[in-house]
Design an enzyme around this catalytic site. Structure first.
Site, PDB file in Angstrom:
ATOM      1  N   ARG A  50       3.312  10.306  17.114  1.00 34.81           N
ATOM      2  CA  ARG A  50       4.297  11.361  16.908  1.00 34.81           C
ATOM      3  C   ARG A  50       3.633  12.567  16.257  1.00 34.81           C
ATOM      4  O   ARG A  50       3.302  12.532  15.073  1.00 34.81           O
ATOM      5  CB  ARG A  50       5.444  10.851  16.015  1.00 34.81           C
ATOM      6  CG  ARG A  50       6.237   9.699  16.614  1.00 34.81           C
ATOM      7  CD  ARG A  50       7.278   9.216  15.614  1.00 34.81           C
ATOM      8  NE  ARG A  50       8.050   8.099  16.141  1.00 34.81           N
ATOM      9  CZ  ARG A  50       8.981   7.444  15.444  1.00 34.81           C
ATOM     10  NH1 ARG A  50       9.235   7.811  14.188  1.00 34.81           N
ATOM     11  NH2 ARG A  50       9.643   6.436  15.987  1.00 34.81           N
ATOM     12  N   ASP A  52       3.444  16.309  14.658  1.00 37.16           N
ATOM     13  CA  ASP A  52       4.343  17.108  13.822  1.00 37.16           C
ATOM     14  C   ASP A  52       4.646  18.454  14.460  1.00 37.16           C
ATOM     15  O   ASP A  52       4.028  18.846  15.453  1.00 37.16           O
ATOM     16  CB  ASP A  52       3.707  17.353  12.443  1.00 37.16           C
ATOM     17  CG  ASP A  52       3.652  16.101  11.592  1.00 37.16           C
ATOM     18  OD1 ASP A  52       4.471  15.198  11.811  1.00 37.16           O
ATOM     19  OD2 ASP A  52       2.778  16.038  10.701  1.00 37.16           O
ATOM     20  N   TYR A 110      -8.417  12.899  17.224  1.00 41.65           N
ATOM     21  CA  TYR A 110      -7.821  14.201  16.937  1.00 41.65           C
ATOM     22  C   TYR A 110      -8.916  15.245  16.857  1.00 41.65           C
ATOM     23  O   TYR A 110     -10.050  14.960  16.453  1.00 41.65           O
ATOM     24  CB  TYR A 110      -7.045  14.178  15.616  1.00 41.65           C
ATOM     25  CG  TYR A 110      -5.640  13.637  15.741  1.00 41.65           C
ATOM     26  CD1 TYR A 110      -4.561  14.485  15.975  1.00 41.65           C
ATOM     27  CD2 TYR A 110      -5.390  12.269  15.624  1.00 41.65           C
ATOM     28  CE1 TYR A 110      -3.274  13.988  16.088  1.00 41.65           C
ATOM     29  CE2 TYR A 110      -4.100  11.772  15.736  1.00 41.65           C
ATOM     30  CZ  TYR A 110      -3.049  12.639  15.969  1.00 41.65           C
ATOM     31  OH  TYR A 110      -1.773  12.146  16.098  1.00 41.65           O
ATOM     32  N   ARG A 197      -5.006  16.638   8.770  1.00 44.67           N
ATOM     33  CA  ARG A 197      -4.849  17.959   8.145  1.00 44.67           C
ATOM     34  C   ARG A 197      -5.312  17.931   6.687  1.00 44.67           C
ATOM     35  O   ARG A 197      -5.879  18.911   6.184  1.00 44.67           O
ATOM     36  CB  ARG A 197      -3.397  18.412   8.247  1.00 44.67           C
ATOM     37  CG  ARG A 197      -2.981  18.756   9.668  1.00 44.67           C
ATOM     38  CD  ARG A 197      -1.482  18.916   9.805  1.00 44.67           C
ATOM     39  NE  ARG A 197      -0.983  19.997   8.942  1.00 44.67           N
ATOM     40  CZ  ARG A 197       0.317  20.243   8.767  1.00 44.67           C
ATOM     41  NH1 ARG A 197       1.233  19.474   9.355  1.00 44.67           N
ATOM     42  NH2 ARG A 197       0.693  21.241   7.984  1.00 44.67           N
TER      43      ARG A 197
END
Length: 265
Positions: A50, A52, A110, A197
């Protein structure tokens, strides 16, 4: 009933994240609406991860069940025709009933894209993290090496994270410069909420010289989110691929993970 896996590419700028929401537009609800038109029945999709609000995908993987018979090309072209310009279906494959986009995944990758220049971005404003101060990628890579392996990543976990355990295994973490872009790629068995992040925030502080490379190890050992750096902006983050068993032959880890990133050339 047939189970289909899809690969999706999307620009997350216009969406409130992947998940369908009552009062905001999620990528999931848009994809389900398009698939339902092609399948001629209501379709529910399950994603590998999921993302953001504001986060993008080079290759998100989803699965759904259908009673409709369509060719792989039909699922790709037909669904894309009903999607907004920010979302595209890359591929479709029939998969075994036991396949699960999330639970069958062996690893996820990522990409975090930093535009490192004095001038703020215009064309890629919603696609990168802008850092004006010069970044030393050698220092960033030295700090990143402390995070490899299996660790308690509580210091890199958002307060609202719902995972039952903070333990994650990082298989790969790499920082490289490509012109004005600094690229952070991270591959792990799974990720905590805001984990990439928060890693990017720590490495940026190391890259500017504000912190030493050893600070990454100190933050990790503290197991305390308040000891870490700032959470880097969502606009620089891309779900770059998902790894499954090779027997499935899913094209879910693109060779060129920068293919859809503005300004990557």
């Amino acid at each position: 009933m047939t189970r289909i896996a899809l690969g999706l590419e999307y620009d997350g700028s216009a969406f409130a994240g992947w998940q369908s929401q009552a009062h905001a537009l999620g990528v999931q609800s848009v994809v389900e609406a398009a698939l339902s038109r092609i399948a001629d029945h209501a379709v529910h999709v399950t994603a590998a991860g999921r993302t953001d609000a504001g986060v993008h995908a080079v290759c998100q993987v989803v699965h759904f069940d259908t009673t409709s018979s369509r060719s792989e090309r039909g699922w790709v072209r037909g669904t894309t025709a009903y999607l907004p310009a920010q979302i595209s279906v890359l591929w479709a494959r029939e998969v075994p009933d036991a396949f699960h986009a999330r639970y069958s995944a062996q690893a996820r990758r990522y990409l975090y894209v930093i535009l490192n220049r004095n001038a703020r971005p215009a064309l890629a404003a919603q696609r990168v993290c802008w850092v004006r101060d010069p970044l030393d990628t050698a220092r960033m890579q030295a700090g990143a090496r402390h995070l490899l392996g299996e660790h308690d990543f509580s210091s890199f976990r958002a307060a609202q994270c719902q995972s039952r355990t903070p333990l994650r295994r990082l298989y790969e973490i790499q920082v490289q410069r490509r012109g004005e872009l600094v690229l952070l790629t991270v591959c792990a068995n799974a990720f905590l909420h805001h984990m990439v992040r928060n890693i990017a925030g720590v490495l940026i502080a190391i890259g500017t010289g504000e912190r030493s490379p050893e600070w990454a190890a100190e933050v990790l050992a503290a197991r305390d989110r308040t000891r870490g750096g700032v959470t880097a902006v969502a606009s620089g983050l891309y779900l770059a691929g998902v790894r499954y068993a090779s027997a499935l032959q899913l094209p879910s880890e693109p060779a060129d993970i920068l293919g859809g990133v503005a300004g990557s050339s």
